[in-house]
Motif scaffolding. Structure first.
Motif, PDB file in Angstrom:
ATOM      1  N   VAL A 115       0.837  -1.193   0.000  1.00 44.71           N
ATOM      2  CA  VAL A 115       0.000   0.000   0.000  1.00 44.71           C
ATOM      3  C   VAL A 115       0.876   1.249   0.000  1.00 44.71           C
ATOM      4  O   VAL A 115       0.593   2.221  -0.688  1.00 44.71           O
ATOM      5  N   ASP A 116       1.989   1.210   0.769  1.00 45.16           N
ATOM      6  CA  ASP A 116       2.881   2.345   0.830  1.00 45.16           C
ATOM      7  C   ASP A 116       3.462   2.664  -0.549  1.00 45.16           C
ATOM      8  O   ASP A 116       3.563   3.822  -0.931  1.00 45.16           O
TER       9      ASP A 116
ATOM     10  N   MET B 200       2.073   1.964  -3.425  1.00 41.80           N
ATOM     11  CA  MET B 200       0.974   2.486  -4.244  1.00 41.80           C
ATOM     12  C   MET B 200       0.728   3.956  -3.911  1.00 41.80           C
ATOM     13  O   MET B 200       0.484   4.762  -4.803  1.00 41.80           O
ATOM     14  N   HIS B 201       0.799   4.288  -2.640  1.00 41.76           N
ATOM     15  CA  HIS B 201       0.589   5.671  -2.212  1.00 41.76           C
ATOM     16  C   HIS B 201       1.683   6.576  -2.784  1.00 41.76           C
ATOM     17  O   HIS B 201       1.396   7.657  -3.303  1.00 41.76           O
ATOM     18  N   ARG B 202       2.916   6.128  -2.713  1.00 38.26           N
ATOM     19  CA  ARG B 202       4.031   6.898  -3.274  1.00 38.26           C
ATOM     20  C   ARG B 202       3.895   7.058  -4.780  1.00 38.26           C
ATOM     21  O   ARG B 202       4.147   8.134  -5.317  1.00 38.26           O
TER      22      ARG B 202
ATOM     23  N   ARG C 278       1.165   7.039  -6.504  1.00 40.06           N
ATOM     24  CA  ARG C 278       0.055   7.967  -6.748  1.00 40.06           C
ATOM     25  C   ARG C 278       0.510   9.412  -6.535  1.00 40.06           C
ATOM     26  O   ARG C 278       0.188  10.297  -7.328  1.00 40.06           O
ATOM     27  N   ILE C 279       1.284   9.655  -5.476  1.00 40.52           N
ATOM     28  CA  ILE C 279       1.800  11.005  -5.223  1.00 40.52           C
ATOM     29  C   ILE C 279       2.683  11.456  -6.380  1.00 40.52           C
ATOM     30  O   ILE C 279       2.575  12.594  -6.847  1.00 40.52           O
TER      31      ILE C 279
ATOM     32  N   TYR D 184       0.371  12.090  -9.523  1.00 42.48           N
ATOM     33  CA  TYR D 184      -0.399  13.321  -9.343  1.00 42.48           C
ATOM     34  C   TYR D 184       0.513  14.550  -9.350  1.00 42.48           C
ATOM     35  O   TYR D 184       0.134  15.607  -9.873  1.00 42.48           O
TER      36      TYR D 184
ATOM     37  N   MET E  93      -4.921  15.844  -3.749  1.00 39.25           N
ATOM     38  CA  MET E  93      -3.804  15.198  -3.058  1.00 39.25           C
ATOM     39  C   MET E  93      -3.804  15.420  -1.548  1.00 39.25           C
ATOM     40  O   MET E  93      -2.914  14.938  -0.862  1.00 39.25           O
TER      41      MET E  93
ATOM     42  N   TYR F  30      -0.626  16.462   0.684  1.00 43.24           N
ATOM     43  CA  TYR F  30       0.486  16.270  -0.242  1.00 43.24           C
ATOM     44  C   TYR F  30       0.390  17.174  -1.468  1.00 43.24           C
ATOM     45  O   TYR F  30       1.291  17.204  -2.298  1.00 43.24           O
TER      46      TYR F  30
ATOM     47  N   GLU G 209      -9.091  17.142   3.904  1.00 44.91           N
ATOM     48  CA  GLU G 209      -9.005  15.948   4.729  1.00 44.91           C
ATOM     49  C   GLU G 209     -10.213  15.867   5.657  1.00 44.91           C
ATOM     50  O   GLU G 209     -10.445  14.847   6.292  1.00 44.91           O
TER      51      GLU G 209
END
Length: 169
Positions: A2-3, A5-7, A9-10, A13, A50, A53, A105
């Motif tokens: 997941v980490d 995937m998050h990176r 995505r950042i 984006y 984002m 972020y 958020e």
């Protein structure tokens, strides 16, 4: 996993929003000393999409322009632009994206709208302070040339960002 995937995505984006902010700088109505552009819409949207972020692509955009890539309004670039009358607005984009992101958020529409307005006010606060100092204007004069002509456009951009945010956030 997941980490990673998050990176990823950042990163994806970030590249997208750097390009959008740069493209928005070309959509410009030249009002001296500060042009009206669509950059601020994309700065707000980076925070919306984002979250906190969203400040990353905005900071990178400012750094790329300072390094000489022609990404600022009408293809300008360099430290001279940051030190010129529009520099405060460009620097103000970074905390503005963070404020918009933190607001998004939250689930509350009131918090989100307040965050978009606060982000816009923050951009203008940085811009007016730097414009006054760099152009030897009083704060009142800087507001007259750096804010007053843009209030309606800013309100439209906030409303547009919120409407888009309802679809993507």
């Amino acid at each position: 996993m997941v980490d990673m995937m998050h990176r990823a995505r950042i990163l994806a984006y970030s590249g997208t929003f750097i390009a959008l902010i740069a493209a928005g700088s070309w959509i410009s109505i030249p009002l001296p000393p500060v042009p009206l552009t669509l950059q601020t819409l994309f700065v707000l949207l980076s925070g919306i999409v984002m979250k906190r972020y969203g400040a990353i692509p905005v900071a990178l955009y400012v750094l790329l322009g300072a390094a000489g890539l022609p990404v600022y309004h009408n293809g300008t670039a360099g430290l001279g632009v940051l030190l010129g009358p529009t520099g405060g607005f460009l620097i103000g984009f970074i905390p503005a994206a963070l404020v918009a992101g933190l607001a998004y958020e939250q689930k509350s529409p009131t918090a989100r709208i307040t965050g978009l307005i606060a982000a816009t006010v923050l951009t203008y606060a940085f811009g007016v302070a730097w414009l006054a100092w760099s152009a030897s204007l009083s704060i009142y004069q800087a507001i007259l040339v750096g804010v007053a002509p843009f209030v309606v456009g800013a309100a439209v951009k906030v409303a547009a960002a919120y409407a888009i945010g309802k679809r993507v956030a």
